[in-house]
Enzyme design. Structure first.
Site, PDB file in Angstrom:
ATOM      1  N   HIS A  93      39.644  51.897  30.703  1.00  0.00           N
ATOM      2  CA  HIS A  93      40.610  51.713  29.626  1.00  0.00           C
ATOM      3  C   HIS A  93      40.887  53.011  28.865  1.00  0.00           C
ATOM      4  O   HIS A  93      41.910  53.111  28.180  1.00  0.00           O
ATOM      5  CB  HIS A  93      40.127  50.626  28.671  1.00  0.00           C
ATOM      6  CG  HIS A  93      40.291  49.254  29.226  1.00  0.00           C
ATOM      7  ND1 HIS A  93      40.551  48.156  28.440  1.00  0.00           N
ATOM      8  CD2 HIS A  93      40.255  48.790  30.503  1.00  0.00           C
ATOM      9  CE1 HIS A  93      40.657  47.075  29.210  1.00  0.00           C
ATOM     10  NE2 HIS A  93      40.468  47.442  30.461  1.00  0.00           N
ATOM     11  N   HIS A 281      36.735  44.928  39.479  1.00  0.00           N
ATOM     12  CA  HIS A 281      36.325  43.544  39.265  1.00  0.00           C
ATOM     13  C   HIS A 281      35.140  43.137  40.144  1.00  0.00           C
ATOM     14  O   HIS A 281      34.756  41.974  40.153  1.00  0.00           O
ATOM     15  CB  HIS A 281      37.507  42.609  39.506  1.00  0.00           C
ATOM     16  CG  HIS A 281      38.566  42.724  38.453  1.00  0.00           C
ATOM     17  ND1 HIS A 281      39.696  41.942  38.446  1.00  0.00           N
ATOM     18  CD2 HIS A 281      38.668  43.528  37.371  1.00  0.00           C
ATOM     19  CE1 HIS A 281      40.454  42.273  37.414  1.00  0.00           C
ATOM     20  NE2 HIS A 281      39.843  43.236  36.746  1.00  0.00           N
TER      21      HIS A 281
END
EC number: 1.11.1.21
Length: 751
Positions: A93, A281
């Site tokens: 991020h 993920h």
């Protein structure tokens, strides 16, 4: 005083009260050019971060970071006893805000620490991740910046979970303020997209908004909308896309469309996109133990006593199994702290159906009674496999499905694709290798780095430079053309992602050679003449000396400025010429300027006025307001308009470096009027107040220096006769800055 009791608007000290922007919302924000003021940096002016990094005990730092991964703290316990997933998300991020359109965002400045990024719904709980790192940052001090540390920690997290990485380069110096030059969107609610899409939706108001809150809103068409430039996220406050699906609608095909748009704007192709989603993920989990109504305000809205923490959670313990981060409750694999191919194995093994998370968000659960997913905090619990809508896109979208099915059977290909895409994610905004430092820089040079060859010859000396200047000026090319060409080459630089610039001489390659602003016909003429000078010199010089075309282009502009100014202009050789094979032409299309105030090019768009676009260009060139002003005035005096027009050439002696532009623009005996907009859009005419005779024509690029109070104040300095020498000196200094913006090999510090 309690939080919220004294809004800044009513404060009667420290810059409170009604602001200029409140009175005049369209006021030109010249303040964005003051962002890189060294006085805002608490480190000394001679601090050299790249040199400090070289003193770092890199292996000891990585050892400390590895130990931190499993050193679970009671105040913020680690999922599965390992912080790996949290730190991968933090690094992702930080770097993932990058967008190729204007090169802004990314992890290069450590901006995740500041507003607005530190308060985005997509960054909930990353305040805790950074706080966990503080003892390590404190230990190693100035030798590691926050910008580098956040990204390196993500790399170490992957390695600690068995995922070998591609490498790592340090060299990102910290900034100490929010970057206010970035357009993140025009929405005024979190998760909103009613500005970036013509048919978008308002977002969610209130405290503690999280990713999974958009399902609460009404929705419009999500299948055929176009995302505005330059943003690269589908919602205000998200890095990429909504994990529930577009606008909270759990439609994997529509989500795939949003995924492609946002990741492509981050310079990732479909394979890199899929690799990042699957690889990222493969670790950790999402958190949605209860509705977001249980969470408090973001860090910037909280009380002083929270010391930079936000989203205080009233549900249960507020941490561990009670954590609320995104509002979704998903653990993707049975090995959340170890690299594996189980993400794809589960994705294709099971059929999936929609369910609601404990927070009410849309997510997917496998149609099975297999309870194979470990609980993050209770070793006696197991769960069914779960996925996000965006995970479903990896199977249901035909393009992504073709890629991911191949990786299902060839997991090593996935690993290679992931670590390469991850490395690109972390380093895309770092610029040339001359900025990179550290022992883990990969030997393989990648195309997206915009590589240039190493200097493999002796460089020209002062006597050679003098002789070359003479040959250039005798080559029959007008000095104004030499100046325009040098400017076109150097002014492609973007301080945001350190791309472009004169090094590489890519102005002779597609797409730059064909840009309208570069006047292709004239450019070809100048390049042909300079290639002749280059060929003659390189064929006859002694001692193995050569000059690159990149150097010669800059030297030609320098020689022309010297002729016009009668002063010496700095020049340092050492640039090299990139090849077509070293140039991703499509990627360079994003560097084409919408406006260039220095060459009087371009006009307003449907979203921004000319002078706003000019300010953006100056910001990308890392210019101050005085530098912008003096360069525009000087370029007009030098007759350097892109199309050789007379607009803004407020002088009777074009081609001489004088302050005439400012003198005549600010002449009180001149009255300016807008020309016929149907024939001459954005053109103005200057008339003698007494005779009514037309004296000049100018554009918005020109007249803003007499109209805007701050720019006029600077222009007045340069219009004074006692500052005529200062004008020349300041122009030469600013010119040299632009010509050398990309010469990180010369700079005392990486910036």
């Amino acid at each position: 005083m309690s939080k919220g009791e004294c809004p800044m608007r009513t404060a009667n000290v420290a810059g409170g009260g009604t602001k200029i922007k409140d009175w005049w919302p369209n006021e030109l924000p010249v303040s964005v050019l003051r962002q890189h003021d060294p006085r805002q940096n608490p480190l000394t002016s001679d601090f050299n971060y790249a040199e400090e990094f070289k003193k770092l005990d890199y292996n000891a730092l990585k050892k400390d970071l590895t130990a931190l991964m499993t050193d679970s703290q009671d105040w913020w316990p680690a999922d599965f006893g390992h912080y790996g997933g949290l730190f991968v998300r933090m690094a992702w991020h930080s770097a993932g805000t990058y967008r190729v359109t204007d090169g802004r965002g990314g992890g290069g400045d450590g901006q995740q620490r500041f507003a607005p990024l530190n308060a985005w719904p997509d960054n909930v709980s990353l305040d805790k991740a950074r706080r966990l790192l503080w003892p390590i940052k404190q230990k190693y001090g100035n030798k590691i910046s926050w910008a580098d540390l956040m990204l390196l920690t993500g790399n170490v997290a992957l390695e600690s979970m068995g995922c070998e990485t591609f490498g790592f380069a340090g060299g990102r110096p910290d900034t100490f303020q929010s970057d206010e030059s970035i357009y993140w969107g025009g929405e005024d609610t979190w998760l909103g997209n009613d500005v970036r899409y013509s048919n978008g939706n308002k977002g969610v108001s209130g405290e503690g908004v999280v990713d999974g809150d958009q399902h609460k809103m009404d929705h419009k068409d999500i299948h055929s909308r176009d995302l505005e430039q330059p943003v690269a996220a589908a919602h205000m406050g998200l890095i990429y896309v909504n994990p529930e699906g577009p606008d909270g609608v759990p439609d994997p095909i529509a989500a795939a469309r949003d995924i492609r748009t946002t990741f492509h704007r981050m310079a990732m192709n479909d394979e890199e996109t899929a690799a990042l989603i699957i690889g990222g993920h493969s670790f950790g989990k999402t958190h949605g133990a209860a509705p977001s109504e249980n969470t408090g305000p973001d860090p910037n809205s909280e009380d002083l006593s929270t010391q930079g923490f936000g989203w205080i959670n009233k549900h249960g313990s507020g941490k561990g199994p009670d954590t609320i981060t995104s509002g979704l409750e998903v653990t993707w694999t049975g090995t959340p702290t170890k690299w594996s191919n189980k993400y794809l194995e589960y994705l294709y093994k099971y059929e999936w159906e929609l369910e609601k998370s404990p927070a009410g968000a849309n997510q997917w659960v496998a149609k099975t009674e297999d309870h194979i997913i470990p609980d993050a905090y209770d070793a006696n619990k197991k769960h069914k496999p779960r996925m996000l809508t965006t995970d479903m896109s990896m199977r249901m979208d035909p393009g992504f499905e073709k890629i991911t099915r191949r990786w299902l059977d060839h997991p090593q290909e996935l690993h290679d694709a992931f670590i390469r895409a991850w490395f690109k994610l972390l380093h895309r905004d770092m610029g040339p290798r001359s900025r990179w430092v550290g022992p883990e820089i990969p030997k393989e040079v990648l195309l997206w780095e915009d590589p240039v060859p190493e200097v493999d010859h002796a460089l020209v000396e002062e006597s050679d430079i003098s002789a070359l200047k003479k040959q250039i000026l005798e080559a029959g090319i007008e000095p104004s053309k030499l100046i325009r060409t040098a400017w076109a080459s150097a002014a492609s630089y973007r301080g945001s992602d350190k791309r472009g610039g004169a090094n590489g001489a890519r102005i002779r390659l597609a797409p730059q050679k064909d840009w309208e602003v570069n006047n292709p016909k004239e450019l070809a003429e100048v390049l042909k003449a300079l290639e002749g000078v280059q060929s003659k010199f390189n064929g006859s010089a002694s001692g193995g000396k050569k000059i690159s075309l990149a150097d010669l282009i800059v030297l030609a502009g320098t020689a022309a400025v010297e002729k016009a100014a009668g002063v010496s202009v700095p020049f340092t050789p050492g640039r090299t010429d990139a090849t077509e094979e070293q140039t991703d032409a499509k990627s360079f299309e994003h560097l084409e300027p919408a406006t260039d105030p220095f060459r009087n090019y371009g006009k307003s768009s449907d979203r921004a006025r000319t002078e706003q676009l000019d300010l953006d260009k100056a910001s990308l060139l890392r210019l101050t307001a005085p530098e912008l002003t003096v360069l525009v005035g000087g370029m007009r005096a030098l007759n350097a308009n892109w199309d050789s027009s007379s607009h803004g050439i407020f002088t009777k002696r074009p081609g001489q470096l004088t302050n005439d532009f400012f003198v005549n623009l600010l002449d009180i005996n001149t009255e300016w009027k807008a020309a016929d907009s149907s024939k001459l859009p954005e053109l103005y005419e200057g008339f003698d107040r007494k005779s009514g005779q037309k004296k000049w024509t100018g554009t918005r690029h020109d007249l803003v220096y007499g109209s805007h109070p701050e720019l006029r104040a600077i222009a007045e300095v340069y219009a004074q006769p006692d500052n005529s020498d200062k004008f020349v000196k300041d122009f030469v200094k600013a010119w040299d800055k632009v010509m050398s913006n990309d010469r990180f090999d010369l700079k005392a510090k990486s910036s």
